[in-house]
Structures are given as C-alpha cells and as structure tokens.
Design an enzyme around this catalytic site. Structure first.
Site, PDB file in Angstrom:
ATOM      1  N   TYR A 165       0.825  -1.212   0.000  1.00 24.26           N
ATOM      2  CA  TYR A 165       0.000   0.000   0.000  1.00 24.26           C
ATOM      3  C   TYR A 165       0.858   1.260   0.000  1.00 24.26           C
ATOM      4  O   TYR A 165       0.469   2.278  -0.552  1.00 24.26           O
ATOM      5  CB  TYR A 165      -0.904   0.039   1.238  1.00 24.26           C
ATOM      6  CG  TYR A 165      -2.234  -0.655   1.082  1.00 24.26           C
ATOM      7  CD1 TYR A 165      -2.316  -1.999   0.782  1.00 24.26           C
ATOM      8  CD2 TYR A 165      -3.426   0.050   1.265  1.00 24.26           C
ATOM      9  CE1 TYR A 165      -3.534  -2.635   0.658  1.00 24.26           C
ATOM     10  CE2 TYR A 165      -4.656  -0.580   1.148  1.00 24.26           C
ATOM     11  CZ  TYR A 165      -4.694  -1.921   0.843  1.00 24.26           C
ATOM     12  OH  TYR A 165      -5.908  -2.545   0.724  1.00 24.26           O
ATOM     13  N   LYS A 192       2.946 -15.404   2.534  1.00 19.94           N
ATOM     14  CA  LYS A 192       3.210 -16.139   1.291  1.00 19.94           C
ATOM     15  C   LYS A 192       4.719 -16.387   1.265  1.00 19.94           C
ATOM     16  O   LYS A 192       5.435 -15.974   0.345  1.00 19.94           O
ATOM     17  CB  LYS A 192       2.729 -15.289   0.091  1.00 19.94           C
ATOM     18  CG  LYS A 192       2.730 -15.998  -1.233  1.00 19.94           C
ATOM     19  CD  LYS A 192       1.646 -17.050  -1.394  1.00 19.94           C
ATOM     20  CE  LYS A 192       1.831 -17.812  -2.693  1.00 19.94           C
ATOM     21  NZ  LYS A 192       0.936 -18.982  -2.814  1.00 19.94           N
ATOM     22  N   ASP A 223      -3.100 -18.221   0.370  1.00 24.63           N
ATOM     23  CA  ASP A 223      -4.081 -18.905  -0.491  1.00 24.63           C
ATOM     24  C   ASP A 223      -4.800 -20.002   0.285  1.00 24.63           C
ATOM     25  O   ASP A 223      -6.015 -20.164   0.207  1.00 24.63           O
ATOM     26  CB  ASP A 223      -3.433 -19.435  -1.786  1.00 24.63           C
ATOM     27  CG  ASP A 223      -2.118 -20.155  -1.558  1.00 24.63           C
ATOM     28  OD1 ASP A 223      -1.604 -20.149  -0.419  1.00 24.63           O
ATOM     29  OD2 ASP A 223      -1.596 -20.743  -2.528  1.00 24.63           O
ATOM     30  N   ASP A 225      -6.393  -6.952   4.172  1.00 23.67           N
ATOM     31  CA  ASP A 225      -7.522  -6.295   3.503  1.00 23.67           C
ATOM     32  C   ASP A 225      -8.422  -7.358   2.883  1.00 23.67           C
ATOM     33  O   ASP A 225      -9.641  -7.351   3.058  1.00 23.67           O
ATOM     34  CB  ASP A 225      -6.990  -5.344   2.428  1.00 23.67           C
ATOM     35  CG  ASP A 225      -8.109  -4.664   1.678  1.00 23.67           C
ATOM     36  OD1 ASP A 225      -9.079  -4.227   2.335  1.00 23.67           O
ATOM     37  OD2 ASP A 225      -8.039  -4.573   0.436  1.00 23.67           O
ATOM     38  N   ASP A 229     -12.405  -8.931   4.344  1.00 20.23           N
ATOM     39  CA  ASP A 229     -13.672  -8.911   3.600  1.00 20.23           C
ATOM     40  C   ASP A 229     -14.232 -10.331   3.498  1.00 20.23           C
ATOM     41  O   ASP A 229     -15.435 -10.554   3.636  1.00 20.23           O
ATOM     42  CB  ASP A 229     -13.472  -8.357   2.170  1.00 20.23           C
ATOM     43  CG  ASP A 229     -13.740  -6.859   2.092  1.00 20.23           C
ATOM     44  OD1 ASP A 229     -13.465  -6.160   3.085  1.00 20.23           O
ATOM     45  OD2 ASP A 229     -14.227  -6.403   1.040  1.00 20.23           O
TER      46      ASP A 229
END
Ligand code: IPM
Ligand code: MN
Length: 371
Positions: free
Chosen positions: A142, A189, A221, A245, A249
């Site tokens: 970001y 990851k 994942d 983020d 959600d």
C-alpha cells in the site's frame, strides 16, 4: 471520563451510520456519567469538494488533538473506479492512517447466534466462529514505492517491510492471543515472497517471549480456503496490509453481512475506529444502511479506553436488537426498520439496560409488561 472525539462522517452512508454510533455514545455518557465532546471534520470525497484535498490539514490537526477518531466511510464510485482520477477520496484514509501512525488494524469476526441463518455458509461450519484479524496498516504494498514508465505501459508497487514494522504489530497480536484462546496464525506467502520470509523470522523470534501462545503459519491462499472451510479453527490472525484487507472482507461474509464488521486502527499515539465497509453510495439517504458496524466500532473505542462495562452495554443492546429482529434490510429483506430506528433502539437499550433485563426475565416467564 472525559474524551474528545473527532468525528469524520465522510461519504455515502458514512454520515448516517456514524450518527447512530454517536447516539449510542451519548447513551453511554448519560448512563455511566461520562462526558464526551465531539468535533466534526471532513475527509474523502466531501473534503475534495469542500476543500480541494481528501485529507485537509484542518482535519488532520483535529484528529491529532483528539483522544480518538470515529470514522463513517470514505469513497465515491466515480473516482474509485477511474484509474485516471487526479484526486482520490480513499487517499484521505490512507493518509490518515500514515499520518496518525495507525500501524495495527484490528478486525474482529464473530458469528451472532441470531444471525446464523443469514450466512451463505452452513450452520455446522460457522458455529463458534470468533477470531480477530491483526492487519498491518501503514506498510507493505500500500505504501511502497510506486512507479509507472513514461509510456504508461509498465507499473510497479513495492512491498517492503522492516523488522520494526513487523515486530510492533506482532507484539500486539501475541498479547491479544494470550488473553484469548492462545493461538496465533501468521498468514503470509513465505513460499514466494522475501517480505513474507522476514515476517516469519521476526514473528517466530517474538513468539519465544509468549510461550503459552501456539504459533501457526498459513500461506494466504490456503488461509483464504480455511476461513471458509473451518473458520472456528482461528483465534488471532496476524498478517500484512494487503492480505489483511482481502481476508477481512472474506471473513465478513461468514457473519452474513459486511455491515456488521467493526474495526480499530491503533498506533502509539492515536486511535481511529470505524466500520470495515465502504461508502455504499447506492444506499445513501435511503435509511437502509446497517449501522451496527459503526456502533460496534464505538464499542471498540470504549474498550480502548478501558470502559469495558460501557462497551458491554453497547454490545448487549446490539445483540438484543438482532434477537428481536430490529435490523436493517441487508439482514432481513422484509424488515420495516431503517438505519435510524435500529440506532434508536440500540441507544435506548443502553440507557434502559437494567429495566430491559428485568423485563426480559418477565418475557421468559410470560409476564412481560411491554408485550
Ligand atoms: C479497508 C478498505 C481500504 C483498504 C480502502 C478504502 C483504501 O478497503 O479499510 O479495508 O484497502 O485498506
Ligand atoms: Mn478493504
């Protein structure tokens, strides 16, 4: 307690849902004898319209002076989806996070028993879900260096993390896990990204100071799959900015509506509270937006200042509204209740929590005085 609270209503449904959270804070003041003062400022699209910047200096100054910031929502569909937009409302939110040093974003994901039927997932899968995501908020992709070549054909965003950035949020997440079910899952990851490998190293090292917390690792994942397959396995999830983020959600779907998810963003000197949802312009002014995420964010604000009984009164009032079916149409398409009515009901229940508890006992005994 005296608290100065900066209110940032923002865009879309932001002002409507924030107004309900303020009602609830006023109910807490009245019931528990506190004195909160509120000062409002603009951020996001409305600030661009009024002052030509998504985060005006005056807004930032107000937030820095305040004990806490309560945010509505930020964004407008036009510029959010236009890659050529010059001024982006959401930059206001990113700047706020950076300027206030809000490095840890805390997002609790919980299933309300009365809403189990609202989830797109099966009851057996979601029962008992109660985890909290610690999302790093001021670093990573970001905020890394961005570039676009002259032809506009090659672009890059750098994902960079320092040991310090990782360790300060890791300590917060371990402390939270220690006070909860003593399990921390680092989502990364590390099979591909160098930055993730640094996260693993630093978090593993810090874990040694929290011997009663079990530390687990999950590739992002796989985590995305596990959150849907078996969400109750999680206690505290720690992760970097972008992964946090996305999985927050995803987590919000478990409970049946993103309109229920609150968050706290904290740093060493400042704290900001607000729903995880966006500005939902389609619903603006229609009195249909769910105010619960905003109200629960106010509860997190109270907890931040050690006002646990007060926060509990807010949470209990929210539970009661859900149990009684006093909810917005996102949770019940036949609902006759609007944003304002839900906010009123919850605020009134904070004030009258004792009377209502007594009356609930009467309801159970078939002797209710109100029905
Ligand atoms: C969130 C939002 C923001 C983010 C946007 C509005 C910049 O999606 O708080 O989750 O990506 O962090
Ligand atoms: Mn998001």
């Amino acid at each position: 307690m005296n608290l100065n609270i900066a209110l940032l209503p923002g865009d879309g449904i932001g002002p409507e849902v924030l107004a309900q959270a303020v009602k609830c804070l006023e109910a807490v003041e009245e019931t528990f004898n506190h004195s909160f003062s509120y000062k409002e400022a603009s951020v996001g699209a409305i600030a661009i319209n009024r002052k030509g910047a998504p985060l005006p200096q005056s807004t930032l100054a107000l937030c820095k002076e305040a004990d806490a910031v309560l945010l509505g929502a930020i964004g407008d569909s036009k510029s959010d989806n236009n890659p050529d937009a010059k001024l982006r409302p959401k930059e206001g939110l990113l700047m706020l996070r950076k300027e206030l040093g809000l490095f840890a974003n805390i997002r609790p994901v919980k299933v309300f028993p009365s809403l189990i039927k609202n989830s797109p997932l099966k009851k057996e899968i979601i029962e008992g879900t109660n985890f909290t995501i610690y999302r790093e908020l001021t670093g990573g992709i970001y905020f890394g260096k961005k570039s676009l070549n002259e032809e506009g054909t090659i672009a890059s965003d750098l994902c960079e993390y320092s040991e310090t950035e990782i360790s300060r949020i890791a300590h917060l997440a371990f402390k939270a896990a220690k006070n909860r079910n003593k399990k921390l899952t680092l989502v990364d990851k590390a099979n591909v990204l160098e930055s993730s490998r640094l996260w693993r190293k630093v978090v593993t090292q810090i874990g040694e100071s929290y011997p009663d917390v079990t530390l687990e690792f999950l590739f992002v994942d796989n985590a995305a799959m596990q959150i849907i397959l078996n969400p109750s396995q999680f206690d505290v999830i720690l992760t970097e900015n972008m992964f946090g983020d996305i999985i927050s959600d995803e987590g919000s779907v478990i409970g049946g509506s993103i309109g229920l998810l609150a968050s706290a963003s904290v740093g060493d000197e400042n704290a900001m509270f607000g729903p995880i949802h966006g500005s939902y312009h389609q619903a603006k002014g229609k009195d249909i937006a769910n105010p619960i995420a905003s109200i629960l964010s106010a509860a997190m604000l109270l907890e931040h200042f050690g006002l646990f009984e007060e926060a509990m009164a807010v949470r209990e009032a929210v539970d009661k509204s859900l149990k009684k079916g006093i909810m917005t149409p996102d949770l019940d398409s036949n609902s006759q209740y609007g944003t304002n009515q839900v906010g009123d009901f919850i605020a009134e229940n904070i004030v009258e929590s004792d009377d209502f508890n007594m009356n609930d006992e009467n309801i159970d005994l078939g002797k209710s005085t109100i029905i």
